[in-house]
Design a protein around this motif. Structure first.
Motif, PDB file in Angstrom:
ATOM      1  N   SER A 206       2.511  11.053  10.839  1.00 29.65           N
ATOM      2  CA  SER A 206       1.369  11.125  11.017  1.00 29.65           C
ATOM      3  C   SER A 206       1.536  10.215   9.005  1.00 29.65           C
ATOM      4  O   SER A 206       2.105  11.023   8.063  1.00 29.65           O
ATOM      5  N   GLY A 207       0.173   9.977   9.126  1.00 35.08           N
ATOM      6  CA  GLY A 207      -0.519  10.284   7.325  1.00 35.08           C
ATOM      7  C   GLY A 207      -0.912  11.498   7.178  1.00 35.08           C
ATOM      8  O   GLY A 207      -0.599  11.783   7.954  1.00 35.08           O
ATOM      9  N   GLY A 208      -1.075  11.453   5.799  1.00 31.10           N
ATOM     10  CA  GLY A 208      -1.054  12.645   4.680  1.00 31.10           C
ATOM     11  C   GLY A 208       0.226  13.447   5.028  1.00 31.10           C
ATOM     12  O   GLY A 208       0.593  13.362   4.403  1.00 31.10           O
TER      13      GLY A 208
ATOM     14  N   ASP B 225       0.407  -1.315   0.429  1.00 31.00           N
ATOM     15  CA  ASP B 225      -0.404   0.232  -0.009  1.00 31.00           C
ATOM     16  C   ASP B 225       0.951   1.767  -0.084  1.00 31.00           C
ATOM     17  O   ASP B 225       2.288   1.335  -0.076  1.00 31.00           O
ATOM     18  N   THR B 226       0.457   1.836   0.121  1.00 25.58           N
ATOM     19  CA  THR B 226       1.287   3.761  -0.250  1.00 25.58           C
ATOM     20  C   THR B 226       1.584   4.509   1.024  1.00 25.58           C
ATOM     21  O   THR B 226       0.530   4.170   2.544  1.00 25.58           O
ATOM     22  N   VAL B 227       2.406   4.573   1.567  1.00 26.56           N
ATOM     23  CA  VAL B 227       2.653   5.141   3.098  1.00 26.56           C
ATOM     24  C   VAL B 227       2.679   5.597   3.445  1.00 26.56           C
ATOM     25  O   VAL B 227       1.902   6.604   4.670  1.00 26.56           O
ATOM     26  N   ASP B 228       2.090   6.943   2.778  1.00 22.26           N
ATOM     27  CA  ASP B 228       1.829   8.753   2.911  1.00 22.26           C
ATOM     28  C   ASP B 228      -0.236   7.798   3.821  1.00 22.26           C
ATOM     29  O   ASP B 228      -0.613   8.663   4.448  1.00 22.26           O
ATOM     30  N   TYR B 229      -0.429   6.710   3.559  1.00 23.42           N
ATOM     31  CA  TYR B 229      -1.782   6.346   4.336  1.00 23.42           C
ATOM     32  C   TYR B 229      -1.203   6.271   5.273  1.00 23.42           C
ATOM     33  O   TYR B 229      -2.459   6.353   6.173  1.00 23.42           O
ATOM     34  N   TYR B 230      -0.708   5.608   6.052  1.00 22.66           N
ATOM     35  CA  TYR B 230      -0.119   5.314   7.273  1.00 22.66           C
ATOM     36  C   TYR B 230      -0.049   6.450   8.379  1.00 22.66           C
ATOM     37  O   TYR B 230       0.906   7.180   7.931  1.00 22.66           O
ATOM     38  N   GLY B 231      -0.471   6.003   9.740  1.00 26.48           N
ATOM     39  CA  GLY B 231       0.488   6.329  10.252  1.00 26.48           C
ATOM     40  C   GLY B 231       1.898   5.514  10.649  1.00 26.48           C
ATOM     41  O   GLY B 231       2.158   4.376  11.037  1.00 26.48           O
ATOM     42  N   ILE B 232       2.457   6.035  11.017  1.00 24.96           N
ATOM     43  CA  ILE B 232       4.355   5.373  10.847  1.00 24.96           C
ATOM     44  C   ILE B 232       5.232   5.216  11.968  1.00 24.96           C
ATOM     45  O   ILE B 232       5.549   7.198  11.950  1.00 24.96           O
TER      46      ILE B 232
ATOM     47  N   GLY C 159       2.157  14.471   7.297  1.00 24.97           N
ATOM     48  CA  GLY C 159       3.502  14.024   7.704  1.00 24.97           C
ATOM     49  C   GLY C 159       3.560  15.361   9.667  1.00 24.97           C
ATOM     50  O   GLY C 159       4.767  15.153   8.768  1.00 24.97           O
ATOM     51  N   TYR C 160       2.878  15.655   9.980  1.00 29.81           N
ATOM     52  CA  TYR C 160       3.440  15.680  11.236  1.00 29.81           C
ATOM     53  C   TYR C 160       4.586  13.990  11.692  1.00 29.81           C
ATOM     54  O   TYR C 160       3.946  12.912  12.069  1.00 29.81           O
ATOM     55  N   THR C 161       4.941  14.987  12.809  1.00 33.14           N
ATOM     56  CA  THR C 161       5.736  13.727  13.745  1.00 33.14           C
ATOM     57  C   THR C 161       6.205  14.530  15.420  1.00 33.14           C
ATOM     58  O   THR C 161       5.927  15.722  15.701  1.00 33.14           O
ATOM     59  N   SER C 162       6.229  13.514  15.856  1.00 33.88           N
ATOM     60  CA  SER C 162       6.658  13.373  17.480  1.00 33.88           C
ATOM     61  C   SER C 162       7.880  11.940  17.688  1.00 33.88           C
ATOM     62  O   SER C 162       8.600  11.640  16.478  1.00 33.88           O
ATOM     63  N   HIS C 163       8.518  12.966  18.861  1.00 32.74           N
ATOM     64  CA  HIS C 163       9.850  12.313  19.593  1.00 32.74           C
ATOM     65  C   HIS C 163       9.703  12.411  20.150  1.00 32.74           C
ATOM     66  O   HIS C 163       9.289  12.916  20.980  1.00 32.74           O
ATOM     67  N   ALA C 164      10.594  11.470  21.116  1.00 33.81           N
ATOM     68  CA  ALA C 164      10.626  10.960  22.184  1.00 33.81           C
ATOM     69  C   ALA C 164      11.595  11.843  22.768  1.00 33.81           C
ATOM     70  O   ALA C 164      12.132  12.472  22.373  1.00 33.81           O
ATOM     71  N   GLU C 165      11.357  12.323  23.671  1.00 32.61           N
ATOM     72  CA  GLU C 165      11.732  13.015  24.603  1.00 32.61           C
ATOM     73  C   GLU C 165      13.570  13.023  24.706  1.00 32.61           C
ATOM     74  O   GLU C 165      14.200  13.883  24.886  1.00 32.61           O
ATOM     75  N   SER C 166      13.854  11.649  25.226  1.00 34.19           N
ATOM     76  CA  SER C 166      14.790  10.793  24.839  1.00 34.19           C
ATOM     77  C   SER C 166      15.808  11.334  23.912  1.00 34.19           C
ATOM     78  O   SER C 166      16.969  11.326  23.378  1.00 34.19           O
ATOM     79  N   VAL C 167      14.975  11.104  22.734  1.00 36.33           N
ATOM     80  CA  VAL C 167      15.744  11.685  20.864  1.00 36.33           C
ATOM     81  C   VAL C 167      15.810  13.214  20.241  1.00 36.33           C
ATOM     82  O   VAL C 167      16.395  13.487  18.901  1.00 36.33           O
ATOM     83  N   LYS C 168      15.156  13.703  21.026  1.00 34.86           N
ATOM     84  CA  LYS C 168      14.854  15.175  20.791  1.00 34.86           C
ATOM     85  C   LYS C 168      15.997  16.097  20.962  1.00 34.86           C
ATOM     86  O   LYS C 168      16.474  15.467  21.147  1.00 34.86           O
ATOM     87  N   GLY C 169      16.050  16.491  19.090  1.00 34.38           N
ATOM     88  CA  GLY C 169      17.364  17.895  18.558  1.00 34.38           C
ATOM     89  C   GLY C 169      18.510  16.267  17.914  1.00 34.38           C
ATOM     90  O   GLY C 169      19.398  16.737  17.815  1.00 34.38           O
ATOM     91  N   ARG C 170      17.542  14.790  18.412  1.00 33.62           N
ATOM     92  CA  ARG C 170      19.377  13.937  18.162  1.00 33.62           C
ATOM     93  C   ARG C 170      18.294  12.959  17.024  1.00 33.62           C
ATOM     94  O   ARG C 170      19.256  13.100  15.690  1.00 33.62           O
ATOM     95  N   PHE C 171      17.597  12.658  16.731  1.00 35.13           N
ATOM     96  CA  PHE C 171      17.062  12.164  15.268  1.00 35.13           C
ATOM     97  C   PHE C 171      15.509  12.765  14.860  1.00 35.13           C
ATOM     98  O   PHE C 171      14.919  14.084  15.184  1.00 35.13           O
TER      99      PHE C 171
ATOM    100  N   PHE D 285      -3.655   9.902  11.599  1.00 36.40           N
ATOM    101  CA  PHE D 285      -3.575  11.527  11.770  1.00 36.40           C
ATOM    102  C   PHE D 285      -2.807  12.125  12.496  1.00 36.40           C
ATOM    103  O   PHE D 285      -3.054  12.871  13.094  1.00 36.40           O
ATOM    104  N   THR D 286      -3.079  11.225  13.680  1.00 36.25           N
ATOM    105  CA  THR D 286      -1.590  11.246  14.569  1.00 36.25           C
ATOM    106  C   THR D 286      -0.571  11.133  14.568  1.00 36.25           C
ATOM    107  O   THR D 286      -0.199  10.175  14.069  1.00 36.25           O
ATOM    108  N   THR D 287      -0.250  11.402  15.807  1.00 35.72           N
ATOM    109  CA  THR D 287       1.387  10.588  16.326  1.00 35.72           C
ATOM    110  C   THR D 287       1.759   9.826  17.434  1.00 35.72           C
ATOM    111  O   THR D 287       2.478   9.637  18.076  1.00 35.72           O
ATOM    112  N   THR D 288       1.077   8.714  17.528  1.00 36.74           N
ATOM    113  CA  THR D 288       1.020   7.906  18.829  1.00 36.74           C
ATOM    114  C   THR D 288       2.183   7.665  18.253  1.00 36.74           C
ATOM    115  O   THR D 288       2.836   6.981  17.579  1.00 36.74           O
TER     116      THR D 288
END
Length: 126
Positions: A52-54, A27-34, A56-68, A104-107
């Motif tokens: 997120s799908g669509g 399937d197409t990757v942008d349909y899914y949250g990854i 492409g909003y992003t989130s990072h765990a606190e432990s990797v923010k600024g590095r990943f 559509f979330t960044t769970t």
């Protein structure tokens, strides 16, 4: 059936960098949250980054923010995890996963994801 295949892991010294790839097929990757998750020996699987799908909003765990950084290449149907300034505590098996229900979330909860890759080992050591 959606399939995910990770690659790019390896052994790197502290302070080094790696780029992990998650190739999606079926399937197409942008349909899914990854999401990217990791699991160290004796520890529970934890969320690292998500896109997120669509839009492409992003989130990072606190432990990797600024590095990943997580980003997506729709033409290649691939999601990448760029990792900089790696630390020994980043060691573990890294998995990518996909979900459609919360796309559509960044769970970063593992239980929200239905499709998983086989994992790739990342070892950070001198």
């Amino acid at each position: 059936q959606l399939q995910l295949v990770e690659s790019g892991g390896g052994l790197v010294q502290p302070g080094g960098s790696l780029r992990l790839s998650c190739v999606v097929s079926g399937d197409t990757v942008d349909y899914y949250g990854i999401g990217w998750f990791r699991q160290a020996p004796g520890k529970e699987r934890e969320g690292v980054s998500a896109i997120s799908g669509g839009d492409g909003y992003t989130s990072h765990a606190e432990s990797v923010k600024g590095r990943f950084t997580i980003f997506r290449d729709n033409a290649k149907n691939t999601v990448f995890l760029q990792m900089y300034s790696l630390k020994s505590e980043d060691t573990g098996v890294y998995y990518c996963a996909a979900n459609s229900r919360y796309r559509f979330t960044t769970t970063m909860l593992p239980e929200d994801y239905s499709y998983w890759g086989q994992g790739t080992q990342v070892s950070v050591s001198s």
